[in-house]
Scaffold this motif. Structure first.
Motif, PDB file in Angstrom:
ATOM      1  N   PHE A   1      35.972  32.763   9.138  1.00 54.80           N
ATOM      2  CA  PHE A   1      36.359  31.902   8.017  1.00 54.80           C
ATOM      3  C   PHE A   1      37.784  32.217   7.552  1.00 54.80           C
ATOM      4  CE2 PHE A   1      31.689  31.552   6.534  1.00 54.80           C
ATOM      5  CZ  PHE A   1      31.509  30.409   7.300  1.00 54.80           C
ATOM      6  N   ARG A   2      38.053  33.516   7.400  1.00 57.22           N
ATOM      7  CA  ARG A   2      39.354  33.951   6.875  1.00 57.22           C
ATOM      8  C   ARG A   2      40.495  33.461   7.754  1.00 57.22           C
ATOM      9  NH1 ARG A   2      41.904  38.490   8.389  1.00 57.22           N
ATOM     10  NH2 ARG A   2      40.008  39.441   9.237  1.00 57.22           N
ATOM     11  N   GLN A   3      40.214  33.348   9.054  1.00 58.46           N
ATOM     12  CA  GLN A   3      41.265  32.976  10.003  1.00 58.46           C
ATOM     13  C   GLN A   3      41.183  31.499  10.416  1.00 58.46           C
ATOM     14  OE1 GLN A   3      41.786  36.608  12.863  1.00 58.46           O
ATOM     15  NE2 GLN A   3      39.919  36.980  11.672  1.00 58.46           N
ATOM     16  N   GLY A   4      40.409  30.722   9.641  1.00 63.78           N
ATOM     17  CA  GLY A   4      40.371  29.282   9.869  1.00 63.78           C
ATOM     18  C   GLY A   4      39.612  28.852  11.098  1.00 63.78           C
TER      19      GLY A   4
ATOM     20  N   ALA B   1      30.381  26.641 -20.388  1.00 67.60           N
ATOM     21  CA  ALA B   1      30.937  25.639 -21.293  1.00 67.60           C
ATOM     22  C   ALA B   1      32.355  25.283 -20.873  1.00 67.60           C
ATOM     23  CB  ALA B   1      30.932  26.174 -22.727  1.00 67.60           C
ATOM     24  N   VAL B   2      32.864  24.189 -21.419  1.00 60.25           N
ATOM     25  CA  VAL B   2      34.242  23.784 -21.150  1.00 60.25           C
ATOM     26  C   VAL B   2      35.191  24.924 -21.518  1.00 60.25           C
ATOM     27  CG1 VAL B   2      36.079  22.204 -21.858  1.00 60.25           C
ATOM     28  CG2 VAL B   2      33.776  21.330 -21.450  1.00 60.25           C
ATOM     29  N   GLY B   3      36.112  25.211 -20.621  1.00 53.94           N
ATOM     30  CA  GLY B   3      37.066  26.293 -20.835  1.00 53.94           C
ATOM     31  C   GLY B   3      36.713  27.581 -20.112  1.00 53.94           C
ATOM     32  N   THR B   4      35.482  27.673 -19.578  1.00 50.25           N
ATOM     33  CA  THR B   4      35.053  28.873 -18.864  1.00 50.25           C
ATOM     34  C   THR B   4      35.831  29.021 -17.561  1.00 50.25           C
ATOM     35  OG1 THR B   4      32.816  28.653 -19.743  1.00 50.25           O
ATOM     36  CG2 THR B   4      33.086  30.049 -17.805  1.00 50.25           C
ATOM     37  N   ARG B   5      36.313  30.240 -17.313  1.00 48.88           N
ATOM     38  CA  ARG B   5      37.024  30.524 -16.066  1.00 48.88           C
ATOM     39  C   ARG B   5      36.017  30.891 -14.970  1.00 48.88           C
ATOM     40  NH1 ARG B   5      42.106  29.228 -15.304  1.00 48.88           N
ATOM     41  NH2 ARG B   5      42.609  31.157 -14.212  1.00 48.88           N
ATOM     42  N   VAL B   6      36.237  30.358 -13.775  1.00 49.27           N
ATOM     43  CA  VAL B   6      35.356  30.646 -12.643  1.00 49.27           C
ATOM     44  C   VAL B   6      36.199  30.908 -11.398  1.00 49.27           C
ATOM     45  CG1 VAL B   6      33.401  29.293 -13.499  1.00 49.27           C
ATOM     46  CG2 VAL B   6      35.143  28.191 -12.079  1.00 49.27           C
ATOM     47  N   GLY B   7      35.592  31.609 -10.460  1.00 49.50           N
ATOM     48  CA  GLY B   7      36.219  31.822  -9.158  1.00 49.50           C
ATOM     49  C   GLY B   7      35.624  30.849  -8.149  1.00 49.50           C
ATOM     50  N   ILE B   8      36.451  30.337  -7.274  1.00 51.04           N
ATOM     51  CA  ILE B   8      36.023  29.403  -6.226  1.00 51.04           C
ATOM     52  C   ILE B   8      36.461  29.965  -4.881  1.00 51.04           C
ATOM     53  CG2 ILE B   8      36.262  27.070  -5.277  1.00 51.04           C
ATOM     54  CD1 ILE B   8      34.927  26.907  -7.924  1.00 51.04           C
ATOM     55  N   LYS B   9      35.559  29.947  -3.898  1.00 53.68           N
ATOM     56  CA  LYS B   9      35.910  30.388  -2.551  1.00 53.68           C
ATOM     57  C   LYS B   9      35.381  29.368  -1.550  1.00 53.68           C
ATOM     58  CE  LYS B   9      35.982  34.439   0.478  1.00 53.68           C
ATOM     59  NZ  LYS B   9      35.621  35.871   0.608  1.00 53.68           N
ATOM     60  N   GLY B  10      36.255  28.932  -0.641  1.00 54.41           N
ATOM     61  CA  GLY B  10      35.821  27.957   0.350  1.00 54.41           C
ATOM     62  C   GLY B  10      37.008  27.317   1.038  1.00 54.41           C
ATOM     63  N   PRO B  11      36.767  26.246   1.807  1.00 57.52           N
ATOM     64  CA  PRO B  11      35.499  25.515   1.911  1.00 57.52           C
ATOM     65  C   PRO B  11      34.622  26.045   3.030  1.00 57.52           C
ATOM     66  CG  PRO B  11      37.172  24.314   3.108  1.00 57.52           C
ATOM     67  CD  PRO B  11      37.843  25.533   2.542  1.00 57.52           C
ATOM     68  N   TYR B  12      33.313  25.759   2.893  1.00 60.53           N
ATOM     69  CA  TYR B  12      32.326  26.086   3.911  1.00 60.53           C
ATOM     70  C   TYR B  12      31.569  24.812   4.289  1.00 60.53           C
ATOM     71  CZ  TYR B  12      32.875  30.914   2.122  1.00 60.53           C
ATOM     72  OH  TYR B  12      33.358  32.123   1.726  1.00 60.53           O
ATOM     73  N   GLY B  13      30.805  24.910   5.374  1.00 66.78           N
ATOM     74  CA  GLY B  13      29.891  23.841   5.732  1.00 66.78           C
ATOM     75  C   GLY B  13      30.354  22.993   6.902  1.00 66.78           C
TER      76      GLY B  13
END
Length: 346
Positions: A30-33, A189-201
């Motif tokens: 994944f890391r290397q595409g 709630a609105v304003g919450t910080r989140v981490g996103i990792k991807g894409p997968y699938g």
């Protein structure tokens, strides 16, 4: 200094890449595409099962339903659980040239919750704005991490089309005891910080195909199918599209006005909601029963099993019930794309 990276060689595609210490083979790809076959990424679904032909490995904890003892004794491995202790030679059991050609490197992103809205009593639409655009194909998913008193990571499919790469939307089923989903009416709630990792699938829309497209969903399986449908519409490609959606009762249906609008503007589009618990509902005149049964009946009427593309997204029982139905209707397995939603490990 850490240990030197080991090299993984994939047959018969002739791809080589490096895997670091304590990194699974799948994560390294994944890391290397390099988009290898995968599903849950947690050793639960067997989508990344391969054969180790040379090298030393250790497998992290996995389900014996995905890899049984006999298979493990015959050097089968799950790439999502495999740690490399030497250079490896691996024989892929399943691979898709189109998937490999459309590989997108998996990266980390930062995002902010910009909206949470109720679609039904237990399904929510979550909207997240990213600091940087995320390239993905319609039907793919990301991992979302919420860091509060505890860190929780869950996988969710995008509901928006790839053209909206910096504002993501997700259709998520809320479970009362779900460590992530139960927070959709609270911590998220609105304003919450989140981490996103991807894409997968790998259940993404294939382009420039002939014949009808069959979409089959249940519950939050609407999310990737909504993305695939709108990506198809925006592409300008012309082919019949039949969208089957399984729910329990009328209270579990949503977006009906949107589907009606799409059908009004596209003569080749049909939406078929199917209710499994509507036997005594006199107000319901639509399809009743299980969605896989209705799909089978429609395929028999269409008589085009060999010429269809099927995208099926939803809970495992739905996918498992649908599979033999597609086989009995002569649907080519190479034109069937699944996103099987499996329970989280923790």
């Amino acid at each position: 200094m850490g240990a030197p990276a080991n090299v993984v060689r994939l047959h018969p595609v002739g791809i080589e890449f490096e895997v670091e210490e304590n990194e699974t083979v799948l994560d390294a790809a994944f890391r290397q595409g390099i988009a290898l076959p995968h599903g849950c990424k947690e050793g639960q679904c067997s989508a990344c099962k391969c054969v180790l032909t040379e090298g030393d490995v250790e497998l992290k904890k996995y389900s014996t339903f995905a890899l049984n003892e006999m298979e493990r004794g015959q050097d089968y491995i799950l790439l999502c659980r495999t740690l490399a202790y030497s250079d490896l030679e691996v024989e892929l059991l399943n691979y898709d040239e189109e998937v490999l050609s459309k590989s997108i490197p998996v990266k980390d992103f930062e995002g902010t919750v910009t909206g949470v809205s109720a679609l039904t009593h237990d399904i929510r639409r979550l909207e997240i704005s990213l600091e940087q655009p995320l390239k993905f194909w319609a039907g793919q998913y990301v991992d979302i991490t919420l860091a509060r008193t505890e860190t929780i990571t869950r996988s969710f499919s995008m509901a928006n089309s790839p053209g909206e790469s910096q504002k993501l939307a997700f259709i998520i089923k809320k479970y009362p005891n779900g460590r992530f989903s139960s927070r959709l009416d609270g911590d998220l709630a609105v304003g919450t910080r989140v981490g996103i990792k991807g894409p997968y699938g790998t259940c993404f829309r294939r382009e420039n195909r002939d014949g009808p497209m069959i979409l089959v969903g249940g519950g939050s399986g609407m999310s990737p199918l909504w993305s695939i449908l709108h990506d198809h519409i925006s592409s300008g490609e012309v082919r019949p599209v039949h969208f089957f959606y399984g729910a329990r009762t009328q209270n579990d249906l949503f977006y009906l006005d949107h589907f009606a609008e799409i059908a009004a503007n596209h003569a080749d589009f049909t939406f078929v909601p199917v209710l499994s618990h509507a036997a005594d509902d006199a107000a319901w005149s639509g399809e009743k029963g299980f969605v896989h049964e209705v799909v089978g009946a429609h395929l028999r009427k269409l008589g085009c099993g060999e010429d269809v593309d099927v995208y099926a997204c939803g809970p495992s029982p739905m996918i498992e019930a649908l599979t033999p139905v597609l086989q009995m209707n002569d649907v080519d397995s190479d034109r069937v794309f699944f996103d099987k939603f499996t329970p989280a490990n923790s």
